[in-house]
Design a protein around this motif. Sequence first.
Motif, PDB file in Angstrom:
ATOM      1  N   ASP A   9      14.875  20.708  -5.512  1.00 47.86           N
ATOM      2  CA  ASP A   9      13.559  21.240  -5.893  1.00 47.86           C
ATOM      3  C   ASP A   9      12.967  21.939  -4.680  1.00 47.86           C
ATOM      4  N   HIS A  10      12.486  23.145  -4.887  1.00 47.41           N
ATOM      5  CA  HIS A  10      11.914  23.939  -3.795  1.00 47.41           C
ATOM      6  C   HIS A  10      12.851  24.017  -2.588  1.00 47.41           C
ATOM      7  N   GLY A  11      14.127  24.176  -2.862  1.00 45.60           N
ATOM      8  CA  GLY A  11      15.103  24.376  -1.793  1.00 45.60           C
ATOM      9  C   GLY A  11      15.499  23.116  -1.051  1.00 45.60           C
ATOM     10  N   LYS A  12      14.998  21.958  -1.500  1.00 44.99           N
ATOM     11  CA  LYS A  12      15.319  20.702  -0.801  1.00 44.99           C
ATOM     12  C   LYS A  12      16.042  19.754  -1.747  1.00 44.99           C
ATOM     13  N   ILE A  13      16.892  18.925  -1.172  1.00 44.90           N
ATOM     14  CA  ILE A  13      17.546  17.891  -1.977  1.00 44.90           C
ATOM     15  C   ILE A  13      16.564  16.725  -2.136  1.00 44.90           C
ATOM     16  N   VAL A  14      16.280  16.373  -3.394  1.00 46.49           N
ATOM     17  CA  VAL A  14      15.385  15.238  -3.619  1.00 46.49           C
ATOM     18  C   VAL A  14      16.177  13.991  -4.004  1.00 46.49           C
ATOM     19  N   ALA A  15      17.420  14.191  -4.440  1.00 46.06           N
ATOM     20  CA  ALA A  15      18.282  13.038  -4.718  1.00 46.06           C
ATOM     21  C   ALA A  15      19.724  13.512  -4.751  1.00 46.06           C
ATOM     22  N   ASN A  16      20.643  12.617  -4.389  1.00 45.34           N
ATOM     23  CA  ASN A  16      22.064  12.962  -4.382  1.00 45.34           C
ATOM     24  C   ASN A  16      22.824  11.675  -4.650  1.00 45.34           C
ATOM     25  N   ASP A  17      23.247  11.497  -5.904  1.00 43.19           N
ATOM     26  CA  ASP A  17      23.887  10.224  -6.239  1.00 43.19           C
ATOM     27  C   ASP A  17      24.676  10.367  -7.542  1.00 43.19           C
ATOM     28  N   THR A  18      25.363   9.303  -7.899  1.00 45.46           N
ATOM     29  CA  THR A  18      26.014   9.264  -9.216  1.00 45.46           C
ATOM     30  C   THR A  18      24.918   9.089 -10.267  1.00 45.46           C
ATOM     31  N   LEU A  19      25.270   9.248 -11.543  1.00 43.92           N
ATOM     32  CA  LEU A  19      24.254   9.102 -12.590  1.00 43.92           C
ATOM     33  C   LEU A  19      23.636   7.692 -12.580  1.00 43.92           C
ATOM     34  N   PRO A  20      24.483   6.617 -12.547  1.00 45.13           N
ATOM     35  CA  PRO A  20      23.851   5.280 -12.508  1.00 45.13           C
ATOM     36  C   PRO A  20      22.955   5.122 -11.282  1.00 45.13           C
ATOM     37  N   GLY A  21      23.399   5.672 -10.182  1.00 42.25           N
ATOM     38  CA  GLY A  21      22.600   5.588  -8.954  1.00 42.25           C
ATOM     39  C   GLY A  21      21.262   6.289  -9.117  1.00 42.25           C
ATOM     40  N   LEU A  22      21.278   7.442  -9.786  1.00 41.77           N
ATOM     41  CA  LEU A  22      20.023   8.187  -9.995  1.00 41.77           C
ATOM     42  C   LEU A  22      19.097   7.426 -10.935  1.00 41.77           C
ATOM     43  N   TYR A  23      19.678   6.825 -11.983  1.00 39.79           N
ATOM     44  CA  TYR A  23      18.839   6.092 -12.932  1.00 39.79           C
ATOM     45  C   TYR A  23      18.179   4.880 -12.264  1.00 39.79           C
ATOM     46  N   ARG A  24      18.882   4.368 -11.266  1.00 42.33           N
ATOM     47  CA  ARG A  24      18.314   3.203 -10.575  1.00 42.33           C
ATOM     48  C   ARG A  24      17.051   3.570  -9.784  1.00 42.33           C
TER      49      ARG A  24
END
Lengths: 307, 378
Positions: free
Chosen positions: A206-221
Amino acid sequence: MLQAIELRKSYGAREVVSGVSFSATPGEIVGLLGPNGAGKTTIVSMLCGLVAPDSGSVSIAGAPIGSDASPVKRKIGLVPQDLALYDELSAQRNLELFGALYGMSGVTLQTRCRQALELVGLTDRAKDKPKTFSGGMQRRLNMACALIHDPEILLLDEPTVGVDPQSRNAIFDNLETLKARGKTLVYTTHYMEEAERLCDRVVIIDHGKIVANDTLPGLYRLLPAVESLEIEVEGAVDTSMLAREPVVKSARQTNGRLTVGIEDLSHDAPIVLAWLEAHRHKVRSVASGHATLENVFLALTGRQLRD
Amino acid sequence: MHAFIALVRKDLVLYFSNRRAMLVNIAAPIVIAAFFGALFDPGSSKRPLRIPVAVVNQDASEIARDVVGGMKKDGSFDIRELDEPEALALVRTGKVRAAVVLPKGFGDEAARALFRPGNKPAVTVYFDPSQAMTLAVVRGLLTQRVVEAVSAAASGSGGLRLEMPFETREQEVTSRADRKYNSYAHSFAGMGVQFILFMGIDLGVSLLLMRRLGLWKRLRAAPLSRSMLLTTLIVSGALIATLILLIIYTVAIAVFGVRIEGSVTGFVGVGIAFSILTASFGLLIAALGRTPEAARGLAIFATLILVMLGGAWVPTFVFPEWLQTVSLFVPTRWAVDGLDAMTWRGLGFDAALGPIAVMLGFSVLFGGLAIMRFDWEK
């Protein structure tokens, strides 16, 4: 392995990519998910050497991308967002041209053309011009042109824009085949459904920055709750009291509709319904939902993915 | 090398598969050059061109009749004797270029005025302002015929008759004494230059379209140097321009009798230099243009100015002196002059060196500017 380290790019005073780092390994599909204008295309352009980063680096198996004519670029195939095809050349001629750009010729080139056409299911249309193809077929040929030189890494920039569901599924099948062959795939999209279906790992931008980087389960957590209950209920519920129940992760009521975040649907839902009954709230309907990347994006940025 | 050949071949195939572009770049210059060539061909009519002029003779004198008779005998004019209102109406409608009115008493007054200062008869000449050059010609004819008629009358019958003390012997200066001027040679040079530059515009616009379609990204993603990408564009553009020039001149030679009277090597050199100039012009358009549409409009305007100042439409010798000087700084002037020099003027290779050098110089300038302004990250 593809590795991007601290990539930065500005156009004038506007920084469009701010310190982006991630990696992608063989046999992995990494999704770059973000709204339009998030900087995904600029990142892809830096990954394949089209745009030089202001700072940071891109390397493939430890070798930097280097100059325009760098042999490292042979390891990358780019599927641009636009249909990058010559309409006046047949599908076969398009493939031959793009193969020749990577130094291929003769039998090797012809074999690769045949294999690429087979993969995308266009063997019987090899002699036809792309302008006679459907949108989905053009997209598949667009991908075949990036595969002609058998790259180790495939960068796909929104490859399903304007494609019908059938062709989209065909493209997904192709990508899964490539993944099974050990290719590294970086897939940019603003469709969360595509990222959820395809990607082993999702980098949210978002806006050129990484706000999250993970597997799907990791993101849902990252969310307070993975499952949710949507309950139509009579009367105003004391949501703060409900939220104090151990199984309830969140609770809010809007226009009579109660949204309750829980962890385990089968275990927690009866407890919530029992609590409502105990507090004399008549339940009219119940629906359950699972967390989506949309929820993750909303939770991380405070905005909808399609804003 | 595979990549280089593949890119050049791709450009050639794409160009020659675009029939509309072919029609514009090849058929149009041939048709227009044929039209202009026929228009300015001095040998197109068996009869010499005669200027229609009306004469109004209001004088009954022998001298006036002699003047009118003399004018009628002149092969350069188609003289019609009319009354004044009728003659004026024909001038106004453009049917005759001028009308000469010999007033009543003209003969007597002209004879007196020849030897004695004083009143001279006033001969009115009505003329079409759109054909103003005719006025000088009519005035010359009138002077000759009046002096002849008045001098004959003044010296009596069988006496002295003043005549022009010389006659002209007109000789076309072309490549060889036995070779007639072929007006198609210049018109094919001019129109060829114009429409090949139009092809250069297509070249530049196609690069902008490639950018828009993402094709440029795909080419740039391949392991190709920038110099190779630009060189293939220059080479394919120059090859297409050379092929068009070749086709146009093949038709000019086969159908319209145009001949390379001068150095064939010089002609080839001028053609190649102009083709390289066209390709670098196309590259400059691609570098400066923001969108294909805007670039095409501006480039067409610039090309029309270039060919107009270069003498492709009308020869530069009809320009005012200052404009002739300005045109020396226009590359198309050198292209047209170079092709003229090698065709109908029949000059040697040394006459091609100047145009070749200037055009290659402009090519370097255009190419250098294009490289400086080219946005590789677009």
